[in-house]
Design a protein around this motif. Structure first.
Motif, PDB file in Angstrom:
ATOM      1  N   ASP A 131       0.820  -1.213   0.000  1.00  0.00           N
ATOM      2  CA  ASP A 131       0.000   0.000   0.000  1.00  0.00           C
ATOM      3  C   ASP A 131       0.854   1.263   0.000  1.00  0.00           C
ATOM      4  OD1 ASP A 131      -2.266  -1.656   0.114  1.00  0.00           O
ATOM      5  OD2 ASP A 131      -2.085  -1.800   2.298  1.00  0.00           O
ATOM      6  N   GLU A 132       2.013   1.200   0.645  1.00  0.00           N
ATOM      7  CA  GLU A 132       2.890   2.378   0.706  1.00  0.00           C
ATOM      8  C   GLU A 132       3.768   2.490  -0.535  1.00  0.00           C
ATOM      9  OE1 GLU A 132       6.643   3.707   3.433  1.00  0.00           O
ATOM     10  OE2 GLU A 132       4.895   2.943   4.520  1.00  0.00           O
ATOM     11  N   GLY A 133       3.896   1.405  -1.302  1.00  0.00           N
ATOM     12  CA  GLY A 133       4.739   1.412  -2.494  1.00  0.00           C
ATOM     13  C   GLY A 133       6.211   1.377  -2.167  1.00  0.00           C
ATOM     14  N   ARG A 134       6.611   0.446  -1.307  1.00  0.00           N
ATOM     15  CA  ARG A 134       8.002   0.381  -0.854  1.00  0.00           C
ATOM     16  C   ARG A 134       8.507  -1.053  -0.908  1.00  0.00           C
ATOM     17  NH1 ARG A 134       9.821   0.970   5.453  1.00  0.00           N
ATOM     18  NH2 ARG A 134      11.997   0.341   5.210  1.00  0.00           N
ATOM     19  N   VAL A 135       9.754  -1.225  -1.393  1.00  0.00           N
ATOM     20  CA  VAL A 135      10.454  -2.512  -1.364  1.00  0.00           C
ATOM     21  C   VAL A 135      11.819  -2.283  -0.718  1.00  0.00           C
ATOM     22  CG1 VAL A 135      11.333  -4.465  -2.696  1.00  0.00           C
ATOM     23  CG2 VAL A 135       9.323  -3.217  -3.507  1.00  0.00           C
ATOM     24  N   SER A 136      12.103  -3.007   0.376  1.00  0.00           N
ATOM     25  CA  SER A 136      13.357  -2.818   1.111  1.00  0.00           C
ATOM     26  C   SER A 136      14.137  -4.124   1.156  1.00  0.00           C
ATOM     27  CB  SER A 136      13.076  -2.344   2.547  1.00  0.00           C
ATOM     28  OG  SER A 136      12.436  -1.084   2.542  1.00  0.00           O
ATOM     29  N   PHE A 137      15.481  -3.973   1.106  1.00  0.00           N
ATOM     30  CA  PHE A 137      16.378  -5.121   1.137  1.00  0.00           C
ATOM     31  C   PHE A 137      17.321  -4.979   2.339  1.00  0.00           C
ATOM     32  CE2 PHE A 137      15.114  -4.296  -3.208  1.00  0.00           C
ATOM     33  CZ  PHE A 137      14.764  -5.550  -3.693  1.00  0.00           C
ATOM     34  N   TYR A 138      17.596  -6.114   3.016  1.00  0.00           N
ATOM     35  CA  TYR A 138      18.414  -6.110   4.234  1.00  0.00           C
ATOM     36  C   TYR A 138      19.482  -7.208   4.169  1.00  0.00           C
ATOM     37  CZ  TYR A 138      14.494  -3.391   6.086  1.00  0.00           C
ATOM     38  OH  TYR A 138      13.510  -2.443   6.281  1.00  0.00           O
ATOM     39  N   ASP A 139      20.643  -6.896   4.746  1.00  0.00           N
ATOM     40  CA  ASP A 139      21.650  -7.910   5.032  1.00  0.00           C
ATOM     41  C   ASP A 139      21.311  -8.462   6.411  1.00  0.00           C
ATOM     42  OD1 ASP A 139      23.863  -9.382   5.798  1.00  0.00           O
ATOM     43  OD2 ASP A 139      25.321  -7.979   5.002  1.00  0.00           O
ATOM     44  N   VAL A 140      20.729  -9.655   6.429  1.00  0.00           N
ATOM     45  CA  VAL A 140      20.167 -10.184   7.670  1.00  0.00           C
ATOM     46  C   VAL A 140      21.253 -10.471   8.701  1.00  0.00           C
ATOM     47  CG1 VAL A 140      18.808 -12.055   8.675  1.00  0.00           C
ATOM     48  CG2 VAL A 140      18.204 -11.153   6.422  1.00  0.00           C
ATOM     49  N   GLU A 141      22.344 -11.104   8.288  1.00  0.00           N
ATOM     50  CA  GLU A 141      23.384 -11.486   9.240  1.00  0.00           C
ATOM     51  C   GLU A 141      24.083 -10.264   9.833  1.00  0.00           C
ATOM     52  OE1 GLU A 141      23.843 -14.541  10.238  1.00  0.00           O
ATOM     53  OE2 GLU A 141      22.285 -15.271   8.889  1.00  0.00           O
ATOM     54  N   ALA A 142      24.368  -9.276   8.989  1.00  0.00           N
ATOM     55  CA  ALA A 142      25.063  -8.075   9.469  1.00  0.00           C
ATOM     56  C   ALA A 142      24.116  -7.067  10.089  1.00  0.00           C
ATOM     57  CB  ALA A 142      25.838  -7.422   8.324  1.00  0.00           C
ATOM     58  N   ARG A 143      22.800  -7.306   9.986  1.00  0.00           N
ATOM     59  CA  ARG A 143      21.782  -6.387  10.506  1.00  0.00           C
ATOM     60  C   ARG A 143      21.968  -4.998   9.894  1.00  0.00           C
ATOM     61  NH1 ARG A 143      18.574 -10.087  12.286  1.00  0.00           N
ATOM     62  NH2 ARG A 143      17.518  -8.746  13.786  1.00  0.00           N
ATOM     63  N   VAL A 144      22.054  -4.976   8.551  1.00  0.00           N
ATOM     64  CA  VAL A 144      22.302  -3.730   7.819  1.00  0.00           C
ATOM     65  C   VAL A 144      21.222  -3.546   6.763  1.00  0.00           C
ATOM     66  CG1 VAL A 144      23.877  -2.547   6.247  1.00  0.00           C
ATOM     67  CG2 VAL A 144      24.797  -3.797   8.206  1.00  0.00           C
ATOM     68  N   HIS A 145      20.713  -2.310   6.638  1.00  0.00           N
ATOM     69  CA  HIS A 145      19.770  -1.970   5.579  1.00  0.00           C
ATOM     70  C   HIS A 145      20.553  -1.739   4.291  1.00  0.00           C
ATOM     71  CE1 HIS A 145      17.569   1.187   3.231  1.00  0.00           C
ATOM     72  NE2 HIS A 145      16.633   0.247   3.320  1.00  0.00           N
ATOM     73  N   ILE A 146      20.195  -2.467   3.234  1.00  0.00           N
ATOM     74  CA  ILE A 146      20.921  -2.367   1.967  1.00  0.00           C
ATOM     75  C   ILE A 146      20.358  -1.262   1.084  1.00  0.00           C
ATOM     76  CG2 ILE A 146      21.547  -3.581  -0.152  1.00  0.00           C
ATOM     77  CD1 ILE A 146      21.461  -6.192   1.414  1.00  0.00           C
ATOM     78  N   TYR A 147      19.032  -1.289   0.831  1.00  0.00           N
ATOM     79  CA  TYR A 147      18.436  -0.311  -0.086  1.00  0.00           C
ATOM     80  C   TYR A 147      16.924  -0.388   0.022  1.00  0.00           C
ATOM     81  CZ  TYR A 147      17.453   2.287  -4.397  1.00  0.00           C
ATOM     82  OH  TYR A 147      17.006   3.206  -5.307  1.00  0.00           O
ATOM     83  N   SER A 148      16.269   0.742  -0.252  1.00  0.00           N
ATOM     84  CA  SER A 148      14.811   0.791  -0.309  1.00  0.00           C
ATOM     85  C   SER A 148      14.382   1.541  -1.563  1.00  0.00           C
ATOM     86  CB  SER A 148      14.217   1.481   0.925  1.00  0.00           C
ATOM     87  OG  SER A 148      14.315   0.659   2.065  1.00  0.00           O
ATOM     88  N   ALA A 149      13.490   0.913  -2.298  1.00  0.00           N
ATOM     89  CA  ALA A 149      12.853   1.587  -3.439  1.00  0.00           C
ATOM     90  C   ALA A 149      11.505   2.094  -2.958  1.00  0.00           C
ATOM     91  CB  ALA A 149      12.684   0.604  -4.595  1.00  0.00           C
ATOM     92  N   THR A 150      11.301   3.399  -3.046  1.00  0.00           N
ATOM     93  CA  THR A 150      10.071   4.002  -2.543  1.00  0.00           C
ATOM     94  C   THR A 150       9.296   4.657  -3.690  1.00  0.00           C
ATOM     95  OG1 THR A 150      11.270   6.044  -2.029  1.00  0.00           O
ATOM     96  CG2 THR A 150      11.087   4.414  -0.266  1.00  0.00           C
ATOM     97  N   GLY A 151       8.047   4.973  -3.390  1.00  0.00           N
ATOM     98  CA  GLY A 151       7.207   5.612  -4.399  1.00  0.00           C
ATOM     99  C   GLY A 151       6.850   4.673  -5.538  1.00  0.00           C
ATOM    100  N   CYS A 152       6.879   3.373  -5.275  1.00  0.00           N
ATOM    101  CA  CYS A 152       6.559   2.388  -6.318  1.00  0.00           C
ATOM    102  C   CYS A 152       5.037   2.305  -6.522  1.00  0.00           C
ATOM    103  CB  CYS A 152       7.090   1.010  -5.936  1.00  0.00           C
ATOM    104  SG  CYS A 152       8.852   1.001  -5.501  1.00  0.00           S
ATOM    105  N   THR A 153       4.639   2.001  -7.736  1.00  0.00           N
ATOM    106  CA  THR A 153       3.213   1.848  -8.044  1.00  0.00           C
ATOM    107  C   THR A 153       2.919   0.368  -8.291  1.00  0.00           C
ATOM    108  OG1 THR A 153       3.136   4.043  -9.055  1.00  0.00           O
ATOM    109  CG2 THR A 153       1.354   2.500  -9.599  1.00  0.00           C
ATOM    110  N   PHE A 154       2.156  -0.205  -7.384  1.00  0.00           N
ATOM    111  CA  PHE A 154       1.755  -1.615  -7.519  1.00  0.00           C
ATOM    112  C   PHE A 154       0.248  -1.655  -7.817  1.00  0.00           C
ATOM    113  CE2 PHE A 154       5.094  -1.899  -4.009  1.00  0.00           C
ATOM    114  CZ  PHE A 154       6.134  -2.095  -4.897  1.00  0.00           C
TER     115      PHE A 154
END
Length: 399
Positions: A347-370
């Motif tokens: 609903d917000e139009g967001r896709v986020s990617f994380y490095d799970v082991e390192a507990r690090v945010h990799i990237y977020s694509a925002t403003g997406c239209t689904f």
């Protein structure tokens, strides 16, 4: 004889029984000296008559006589001791005197002991002791020594008993005209502080990401790979959780859902609202694609993964990590990725990617239209990606 006894101290004139200066000193047959009263009372309590010092046993009780020479020397020593002043309340006492403490005349910074005139004599006669540093009498010498450098502290607060001789403070100086330039170490200190600040900021950011990751992990969904969508070179596990590349193309029937050019596979499950999260193990893989794709993507032509083409994904290849966009967005890679987390807020139009082991945010694509269902999409690559599979793994929220 006078010169012979000048270097003697109180211990040389002490009875080994009472530990006091001899009184009517007598000598035993073995050559040891005692106060007449002390040795007499000692033998009165013994069954055998023996010397208290060397334990030599005498068959009969010895007939004791006063040692005239020693008696005269004791008398001279007593006179000399009386001539030395006793310690006053404000003075430093001798640390060696065992009975009446006399006033110390010097303190030794090597021995850490204060000496009266009598006990100081070895420091004035013995060659090794002459090298010791003697100063005006000081009490509590050990407390005045620097434990690190083993040297006398050079500055003391006057109100905390500095040197005793420091009665008046030194004259003050007008420092307003003096220019003080910071030493070169200031630059080093500033750099260290900057590095510390950067490290603290990173730790704070990591804590925030950790909290964020724990929050999105609550939206975990159970997804399995759809064999009807898998490219003919891809092999799926029986449970639909793993996919790897095989060089031999399988002979399988074609269908509208199957990829025939791009080596992709979708999941059976799709989502058209709300939030969902899944994790993919990429450990020991040298190349891979992980993300989500909309239902209407072209599955029969060679298509580049971009949002315009219906893909929101990241690619790892040749130690480079990018978000697939036009142009690709190169992402920082701090360490080898082992597990990728993907969170979608439809609903917000967001896709986020994380490095799970390192507990690090990799990237977020925002403003997406689904505006249609989204599927998980995986690509294990060909031989470039290695033989290890991509694995859809359950979330471990205890990390």
């Amino acid at each position: 004889m006078a010169s012979a006894n000048t270097s003697w101290s109180e211990e040389n004139f002490s009875c080994s029984i009472c530990l006091d200066v001899f009184s009517s000193p007598v000598t035993t047959p073995c050559g040891h000296n005692f106060c007449r009263t002390c040795i007499t009372e000692f033998w009165d309590e013994q069954v055998k008559y023996k010397c208290p010092v060397c334990n030599e046993i005498f068959n009969t009780r010895p007939d004791l006589r006063v040692n005239i020479l020693l008696s005269e020397m004791v008398d001279r020593f007593a006179v000399r001791v009386k001539e030395q002043p006793c310690v006053e309340p404000a003075e430093v006492p001798c640390d060696v005197c065992t009975r009446t403490q006399l006033r110390a005349v010097k303190s030794c910074l090597v021995c850490l002991i204060s000496y009266c005139q009598t006990h100081l004599e070895p420091h004035q006669r013995v060659a090794g002791l002459k090298k010791h540093r003697l100063v005006e009498p000081m009490d509590s010498l050990e407390e005045r020594m620097c434990k690190k450098h083993n040297q006398l502290l050079e500055l003391f607060c006057k109100t905390e008993q500095a040197f005793r001789s420091l009665k008046d403070p030194p004259p003050t100086r007008d420092w307003t005209t003096v220019e003080v330039r910071p030493p070169s170490s200031v630059g080093t200190l500033r750099r260290s502080l900057d590095q510390l600040e950067e490290k603290l900021n990173m730790e704070m950011k990591k804590l925030c990401v950790d909290a964020e990751l724990k929050r999105v992990q609550q939206y975990e969904v159970d997804v399995t790979l759809d064999p009807d969508t898998a490219h003919p070179n891809l092999i799926l596990s029986e449970d639909g959780k793993q996919v790897h590349y095989k060089g031999v193309r399988k002979k399988i029937p074609d269908n509208p859902k199957r990829f025939t050019q791009n080596r992709y596979v979708l999941t059976k499950q799709s989502y058209s609202s709300g939030r969902f999260y899944f994790e993919v193990q990429v450990k020991n893989k040298t190349a891979w694609d992980v993300g989500v794709a909309r239902e209407s993507i072209n599955r029969k032509c060679l298509i580049i993964m971009t949002p315009e083409n219906g893909y929101w994904s990241i690619t790892f290849h040749k130690d480079v990590l990018v978000f697939n966009d036009s142009p690709p967005v190169r992402l920082p890679l701090r360490a080898e990725l082992q597990k990728v987390g993907v969170f979608v807020d439809y609903d917000e139009g967001r896709v986020s990617f994380y490095d799970v082991e390192a507990r690090v945010h990799i990237y977020s694509a925002t403003g997406c239209t689904f505006n249609e269902p989204l599927f998980t999409v995986l690509n294990p690559w060909s031989h470039y990606g290695g033989k290890k599979p991509l694995i859809i793994s359950p979330v471990n929220q205890t990390q």
